[in-house]
Write an enzyme that holds these catalytic residues in place. Structure first.
Site, PDB file in Angstrom:
ATOM      1  N   LYS A 146       0.840  -1.187   0.000  1.00  0.00           N
ATOM      2  CA  LYS A 146       0.000   0.000   0.000  1.00  0.00           C
ATOM      3  C   LYS A 146       0.879   1.243   0.000  1.00  0.00           C
ATOM      4  O   LYS A 146       1.843   1.336   0.761  1.00  0.00           O
ATOM      5  CB  LYS A 146      -0.918  -0.009   1.223  1.00  0.00           C
ATOM      6  CG  LYS A 146      -2.079   0.962   1.142  1.00  0.00           C
ATOM      7  CD  LYS A 146      -3.101   0.727   2.245  1.00  0.00           C
ATOM      8  CE  LYS A 146      -4.307   1.640   2.091  1.00  0.00           C
ATOM      9  NZ  LYS A 146      -5.328   1.422   3.134  1.00  0.00           N
ATOM     10  N   GLU A 202     -19.440  -3.690  11.230  1.00  0.00           N
ATOM     11  CA  GLU A 202     -20.326  -2.774  11.931  1.00  0.00           C
ATOM     12  C   GLU A 202     -21.384  -3.497  12.768  1.00  0.00           C
ATOM     13  O   GLU A 202     -21.685  -3.087  13.897  1.00  0.00           O
ATOM     14  CB  GLU A 202     -21.013  -1.839  10.922  1.00  0.00           C
ATOM     15  CG  GLU A 202     -20.070  -0.880  10.218  1.00  0.00           C
ATOM     16  CD  GLU A 202     -19.400  -1.459   8.989  1.00  0.00           C
ATOM     17  OE1 GLU A 202     -18.618  -0.744   8.341  1.00  0.00           O
ATOM     18  OE2 GLU A 202     -19.660  -2.646   8.674  1.00  0.00           O
ATOM     19  N   ARG A 248     -25.603  -0.120   8.273  1.00  0.00           N
ATOM     20  CA  ARG A 248     -25.391  -1.564   8.223  1.00  0.00           C
ATOM     21  C   ARG A 248     -25.754  -2.246   9.550  1.00  0.00           C
ATOM     22  O   ARG A 248     -25.868  -3.459   9.595  1.00  0.00           O
ATOM     23  CB  ARG A 248     -23.924  -1.849   7.907  1.00  0.00           C
ATOM     24  CG  ARG A 248     -23.475  -1.291   6.574  1.00  0.00           C
ATOM     25  CD  ARG A 248     -22.052  -1.683   6.228  1.00  0.00           C
ATOM     26  NE  ARG A 248     -21.996  -2.115   4.841  1.00  0.00           N
ATOM     27  CZ  ARG A 248     -20.988  -2.766   4.305  1.00  0.00           C
ATOM     28  NH1 ARG A 248     -19.944  -3.090   5.032  1.00  0.00           N
ATOM     29  NH2 ARG A 248     -21.013  -3.128   3.047  1.00  0.00           N
TER      30      ARG A 248
END
Length: 620
Positions: free
Chosen positions: A279, A367, A395
């Protein structure tokens, strides 16, 4: 190469491997300088350049379904499908989206902005293809943070049952937004470090394949390597879902990636291609980022890495204002704990994680789990705080209703990024939480108008025996720590007047930072107003509302969230009992695209200019 000339996979396939490596460096530089001007998701896109080039070399994006999980790492994909000349408008008003967008290109078959949907979407496309007897490949690109989400694991399980032909590119960079440290991540680490699997055949095949005896040994070693793969590589993870596995593959080796993708394409079964990437590849500050600071950025100086927007003394983000108040409360209450689903960096919680590691819980992108775990922590005697973005709280609606409110559990939930958020667009606008939380019985929902009120509302939440939700927007706020925190009774509003004791000609009901903005602007316009700070959105202050209705004065509700189910709709419903007509300025029913918050308000005709014109009409 002129990047604007890249339109299709044929343009890419005319290049040699060496030319594609040059192209990768060119795209990486283009992304770096482009995002430094517009802001956007940087490190994730720098990490998938070679991966994306290889995907477009092997697959045809005009026909095959290339699905990027979340979609925030699709910038190179956009360049390779003819959108390089639009990058100056990235995440701008009416500009190029920061995510895959179906209206932009046939190469974007799916849209997302939230994590872990790509495998479910891929399986849906595969089912449609097979039932309609069509011919295309389906490729879902998903990261090691997203694959640990319950939705992704559910999709893997169903894919292993259906056994439909599709490819999962498992982009493994050890990071989600911030570092991963889950049980699943430890299994992935064993995959990465399974050197005996990766190297046995590669190291010996050339030297052994030249003789008959060598080929027998090679055949034996291949069977041994397959045994190692079953025991060491697949067993902890993908073989349990009945999926084929290729990898690990160097995610920055275009030749190796092309070979792996071609092999996967030839299989008539579901295949996982495990790709290891870095990354932030190519930009040292992003490569060395261990906490996610370079995941999403505003405009910055490429050479220094510093944001172009200078910090203002005494002004913090709303997230940091809440986090600093939490830090103060943690020192006073040993039972207080903080939970977040992978938003430690965005919600400014890293100082809390460092100071109170035993009382800080990052669940990863989960979540639903985070909400239920928080509720059970409260049932177990703790005083938990859950920090979650408004659009991600969507969610966890069932967990709010079923696992939290129904049992009257005293959790405090900080709803970050509430309201219009701007550049991230329709997937991230936090404009629906008032509507869906207003349907939940026995909870408190509030929003402070400033940081002083925020400190008291947060403090008050930990002194209640019911779920307490406090919402706060993206943006900045002046912050001074209060010497003494005060309890605010739920369901109480406050009233302000533009000209002190002078009787107001009309009434505006608003909440959040808009309260002070309306007062300041009304004074400039010499409008005589009573401005009501409706800081509690559930329960409403029905005693005060009754007095306002009976006053006979014109009432306008100003709201920059969804009208359906919002404060304005609730007040209009109550006003009907008093035969009062209530004027409202609020968002129209629909999805709100990207742009600055002010641009979006103007487009929706709910800017302060629009409000002042409406109030002047009432006064005339």
């Amino acid at each position: 190469m002129n990047l604007t000339e890249l339109k299709t996979c044929d343009d890419l396939r005319r290049l040699s491997l060496k030319e594609m490596e040059v192209l990768a460096r060119q795209i990486r530089l283009f992304l770096l300088y482009s995002v430094s001007e517009t802001g956007g998701h940087l490190s994730s896109n720098l990490g998938v350049v070679e991966l994306t080039i290889a995907l477009h070399y092997v697959f045809d994006a005009s026909k095959d379904k290339l699905i990027f999980d979340v979609g925030h790492q699709s910038y190179a994909h956009k360049i390779l499908t003819g959108r390089a000349d639009q990058f100056s408008t990235l995440r701008q008003f009416h500009g190029l989206s920061g995510f895959q967008k179906r209206r932009e290109s046939p190469a974007d078959p799916w849209e997302a902005g939230h994590s872990s949907t790509s495998i479910s979407a891929g399986l849906g496309f595969a089912a449609a293809r097979d039932l309609l007897h069509q011919d295309y490949e389906v490729v879902s690109v998903i990261g090691d943070g997203a694959i640990g989400s319950g939705m992704a694991l559910e999709a893997l399980n169903d894919l292993g049952r259906q056994r439909r032909k599709m490819i999962i590119v498992f982009n493994d960079n050890t990071m989600s937004i911030s570092p991963n440290d889950s049980g699943l991540e430890k299994s992935i680490t064993r995959l990465r470090t399974s050197k005996v699997y990766r190297d046995t055949k590669k190291d010996l095949s050339q030297s052994l394949s030249s003789s008959e005896a060598g080929q027998e040994i090679l055949h034996f070693l291949k069977r041994s390597r397959d045994m190692v793969r079953q025991a060491v590589v697949d067993a902890p993870l993908f073989s349990q879902f009945n999926l084929n596995y290729i990898g690990p593959v160097d995610g920055h080796d275009i030749g190796a990636l092309i070979s792996a993708f071609q092999t996967a394409r030839e299989k008539d079964e579901p295949v996982v291609v495990h790709v290891i990437t870095k990354k932030g590849k190519g930009y040292p500050m992003a490569e060395n980022d261990t906490i996610g600071l370079w995941h999403g950025v505003g405009p910055f100086d490429v050479y220094t890495g510093k944001p172009l927007a200078a910090p203002v003394p005494g002004v913090l983000s709303w997230s940091e204002a809440i986090a600093r108040t939490l830090m103060r409360l943690l020192a006073l209450d040993p039972k207080l704990a903080v939970v977040t689903p992978a938003m430690a960096t965005g919600s400014e919680l890293l100082p809390i994680a460092r100071r109170y590691p035993d009382r800080f819980f990052d669940t990863g992108i989960a979540e639903e789990h985070a909400m239920t775990m928080t509720a059970a922590m409260a049932a177990g005697g703790l005083h938990p705080f859950l920090s979650i973005y408004s659009s991600f709280l969507q969610r966890a609606y069932d967990q709010v209703l079923h696992d939290t409110a129904r049992m009257h559990l005293p959790v405090v939930v900080g709803i970050d990024r509430a309201g219009l958020v701007g550049a991230d667009g329709d997937t991230h606008q936090g404009i629906y939480d008032i509507a869906f939380l207003s349907t939940v019985p026995d909870i408190v929902l509030c929003q402070p108008k400033d940081a002083l009120e925020a400190q008291d509302l947060l403090y008050s939440g930990f002194h209640q025996n019911m779920p307490w939700f406090i919402r706060y927007p993206r943006g900045k706020v002046p912050f001074t720590p209060k010497e003494h925190l005060a309890l605010i009774p739920a369901g109480t509003w406050t009233v302000y007047s533009t000209f002190g004791d002078r009787p107001a000609d009309q009434i505006v009901i608003a909440y959040g930072p808009d309260v002070d903005r309306i007062l300041d602007r009304a004074r400039q316009e010499n409008l005589s107003l009573m401005v009501v700070n409706a800081r509690f959105l559930k329960p409403l202050d029905d005693d005060l509302l009754k007095k306002l209705f009976e006053s006979g004065k014109p009432i306008t509700v100003y709201e920059t969230d969804s009208y359906e189910g919002g404060l304005a709709m609730q007040i209009q419903a109550r006003a009907s009992d008093y035969k009062r007509d209530i004027d409202v300025l609020t968002l129209k029913d629909g999805f709100i695209e990207q742009g600055s918050v002010e641009q979006l308000k103007k487009e929706q005709h709910i800017s302060l200019d629009d409000l002042m014109e409406r109030l002047k009409d009432h006064a005339s």
